[in-house]
Design a protein around this motif. Structure first.
Motif, PDB file in Angstrom:
ATOM      1  N   GLN A  86       1.524 -11.423   5.300  1.00 56.85           N
ATOM      2  CA  GLN A  86       2.222 -10.206   5.664  1.00 56.85           C
ATOM      3  C   GLN A  86       3.251 -10.516   6.736  1.00 56.85           C
ATOM      4  O   GLN A  86       3.163 -11.539   7.419  1.00 56.85           O
ATOM      5  CB  GLN A  86       1.268  -9.124   6.161  1.00 56.85           C
ATOM      6  N   LYS A  87       4.203  -9.608   6.860  1.00 57.48           N
ATOM      7  CA  LYS A  87       5.233  -9.735   7.884  1.00 57.48           C
ATOM      8  C   LYS A  87       5.374  -8.370   8.550  1.00 57.48           C
ATOM      9  O   LYS A  87       5.583  -7.360   7.874  1.00 57.48           O
ATOM     10  CB  LYS A  87       6.569 -10.148   7.253  1.00 57.48           C
ATOM     11  N   ASN A  88       5.239  -8.342   9.859  1.00 56.59           N
ATOM     12  CA  ASN A  88       5.384  -7.092  10.594  1.00 56.59           C
ATOM     13  C   ASN A  88       6.841  -6.677  10.650  1.00 56.59           C
ATOM     14  O   ASN A  88       7.746  -7.510  10.709  1.00 56.59           O
ATOM     15  CB  ASN A  88       4.839  -7.229  12.012  1.00 56.59           C
ATOM     16  N   GLY A  89       7.038  -5.367  10.649  1.00 56.76           N
ATOM     17  CA  GLY A  89       8.363  -4.807  10.793  1.00 56.76           C
ATOM     18  C   GLY A  89       8.489  -4.080  12.120  1.00 56.76           C
ATOM     19  O   GLY A  89       7.610  -4.158  12.978  1.00 56.76           O
ATOM     20  N   THR A  90       9.561  -3.341  12.275  1.00 56.82           N
ATOM     21  CA  THR A  90       9.834  -2.642  13.530  1.00 56.82           C
ATOM     22  C   THR A  90       9.594  -1.141  13.432  1.00 56.82           C
ATOM     23  O   THR A  90       9.867  -0.407  14.375  1.00 56.82           O
ATOM     24  CB  THR A  90      11.291  -2.893  13.981  1.00 56.82           C
ATOM     25  N   ASP A  91       9.092  -0.667  12.300  1.00 54.78           N
ATOM     26  CA  ASP A  91       8.815   0.751  12.124  1.00 54.78           C
ATOM     27  C   ASP A  91       7.414   1.075  12.652  1.00 54.78           C
ATOM     28  O   ASP A  91       6.693   0.192  13.127  1.00 54.78           O
ATOM     29  CB  ASP A  91       8.941   1.134  10.644  1.00 54.78           C
ATOM     30  N   LEU A  92       7.017   2.306  12.538  1.00 49.85           N
ATOM     31  CA  LEU A  92       5.711   2.767  12.975  1.00 49.85           C
ATOM     32  C   LEU A  92       4.606   1.924  12.357  1.00 49.85           C
ATOM     33  O   LEU A  92       4.650   1.610  11.172  1.00 49.85           O
ATOM     34  CB  LEU A  92       5.555   4.235  12.567  1.00 49.85           C
ATOM     35  N   PHE A  93       3.607   1.542  13.146  1.00 46.28           N
ATOM     36  CA  PHE A  93       2.472   0.724  12.710  1.00 46.28           C
ATOM     37  C   PHE A  93       2.907  -0.617  12.119  1.00 46.28           C
ATOM     38  O   PHE A  93       2.313  -1.132  11.183  1.00 46.28           O
ATOM     39  CB  PHE A  93       1.596   1.478  11.710  1.00 46.28           C
ATOM     40  N   ASN A  94       3.977  -1.199  12.648  1.00 44.03           N
ATOM     41  CA  ASN A  94       4.515  -2.504  12.213  1.00 44.03           C
ATOM     42  C   ASN A  94       5.031  -2.493  10.787  1.00 44.03           C
ATOM     43  O   ASN A  94       5.124  -3.535  10.143  1.00 44.03           O
ATOM     44  CB  ASN A  94       3.483  -3.618  12.385  1.00 44.03           C
ATOM     45  N   GLY A  95       5.353  -1.322  10.273  1.00 42.20           N
ATOM     46  CA  GLY A  95       5.908  -1.217   8.919  1.00 42.20           C
ATOM     47  C   GLY A  95       7.366  -1.644   8.882  1.00 42.20           C
ATOM     48  O   GLY A  95       7.994  -1.883   9.921  1.00 42.20           O
ATOM     49  N   TRP A  96       7.885  -1.745   7.678  1.00 46.61           N
ATOM     50  CA  TRP A  96       9.280  -2.129   7.489  1.00 46.61           C
ATOM     51  C   TRP A  96      10.156  -0.891   7.396  1.00 46.61           C
ATOM     52  O   TRP A  96       9.840   0.049   6.668  1.00 46.61           O
ATOM     53  CB  TRP A  96       9.449  -2.931   6.209  1.00 46.61           C
ATOM     54  N   LYS A 154       0.862  -1.175   0.000  1.00 48.20           N
ATOM     55  CA  LYS A 154       0.000   0.000   0.000  1.00 48.20           C
ATOM     56  C   LYS A 154       0.908   1.236   0.000  1.00 48.20           C
ATOM     57  O   LYS A 154       2.029   1.177   0.514  1.00 48.20           O
ATOM     58  CB  LYS A 154      -0.898   0.011   1.232  1.00 48.20           C
ATOM     59  N   PRO A 155       0.446   2.339  -0.564  1.00 50.08           N
ATOM     60  CA  PRO A 155       1.263   3.562  -0.534  1.00 50.08           C
ATOM     61  C   PRO A 155       1.607   3.920   0.911  1.00 50.08           C
ATOM     62  O   PRO A 155       0.767   3.728   1.785  1.00 50.08           O
ATOM     63  CB  PRO A 155       0.353   4.615  -1.167  1.00 50.08           C
ATOM     64  N   MET A 215       0.674  -0.398  -4.828  1.00 52.73           N
ATOM     65  CA  MET A 215      -0.715  -0.334  -5.285  1.00 52.73           C
ATOM     66  C   MET A 215      -1.154   1.120  -5.470  1.00 52.73           C
ATOM     67  O   MET A 215      -0.625   2.022  -4.817  1.00 52.73           O
ATOM     68  CB  MET A 215      -1.643  -0.953  -4.237  1.00 52.73           C
ATOM     69  N   SER A 216      -2.142   1.306  -6.310  1.00 55.39           N
ATOM     70  CA  SER A 216      -2.782   2.617  -6.398  1.00 55.39           C
ATOM     71  C   SER A 216      -3.613   2.817  -5.138  1.00 55.39           C
ATOM     72  O   SER A 216      -3.954   1.855  -4.445  1.00 55.39           O
ATOM     73  CB  SER A 216      -3.685   2.683  -7.631  1.00 55.39           C
ATOM     74  N   LEU A 217      -3.956   4.056  -4.829  1.00 53.60           N
ATOM     75  CA  LEU A 217      -4.783   4.320  -3.648  1.00 53.60           C
ATOM     76  C   LEU A 217      -6.133   3.622  -3.757  1.00 53.60           C
ATOM     77  O   LEU A 217      -6.631   3.053  -2.783  1.00 53.60           O
ATOM     78  CB  LEU A 217      -4.990   5.825  -3.459  1.00 53.60           C
TER      79      LEU A 217
END
Length: 120
Positions: free
Chosen positions: A75-85, A23-24, A113-115
Motif C-alpha cells: 500500500q501507499k499512503n496518500g495525503t487525504d483523510l485517513f492516508n487516502g489518495w 476498498k469502497p 472490492m465488494s464490501l
C-alpha cells in the motif's frame, strides 16, 4: 485476496498473479501479488518501493498443485483523510502502477472490492 488457479504458469518472471484493488469507495488502491519465492521478481519489488509502496502483508504457502507461493500486499499512503489518495494522487499512482506492470508484460485492471471482500 488473490485466487490463484495454478503455479505452473507465470504472468511475468516470478509473478503468478497481480491484483490492483481498492476498498469502497475506491480511491486508494493496494497491490496484491502472488509470487514465486524461489524466483522473486526483484526488479518489480524494487520499483514498487521506489514508487512509495510499502509491504503490509507477506505469507508463504504451498499451493494445492504443490507449487510454492509468496503472497505479498503493498500500500501507499496518500495525503487525504485517513492516508487516502486524493484524485490527482489516484490518477498518478494508477498510471505508475500501469506503467510498472506494463513494462513486464502484465495488464492490470484496477477494481473496487465488494464490501464483503473488503472487510472479510
Amino acid at each position: 485476496m488473490l485466487f490463484l488457479k495454478s503455479t505452473s504458469v507465470t504472468k511475468a518472471p516470478g509473478i503468478y498473479e497481480v491484483d490492483v484493488a481498492a476498498k469502497p469507495p475506491g480511491k486508494t488502491f493496494g497491490i496484491f501479488m502472488a509470487t514465486d519465492p524461489d524466483n522473486p521478481p526483484n526488479a518489480v519489488l524494487t520499483a514498487l518501493a521506489e514508487l512509495g509502496f510499502e509491504p503490509t502483508h507477506q505469507q508463504n504457502y504451498v499451493h494445492r498443485d504443490k507449487g510454492k507461493v509468496l503472497d505479498l500486499h503493498f500500500q501507499k499512503n496518500g495525503t487525504d483523510l485517513f492516508n487516502g489518495w486524493k484524485a490527482d494522487e489516484c490518477s498518478n499512482n494508477l498510471a505508475a502502477i500501469d506503467s510498472l506492470f506494463g513494462n513486464v508484460g502484465i495488464k492490470v485492471v484496477p477494481r473496487v472490492m465488494s464490501l464483503a471482500e473488503a472487510y472479510a
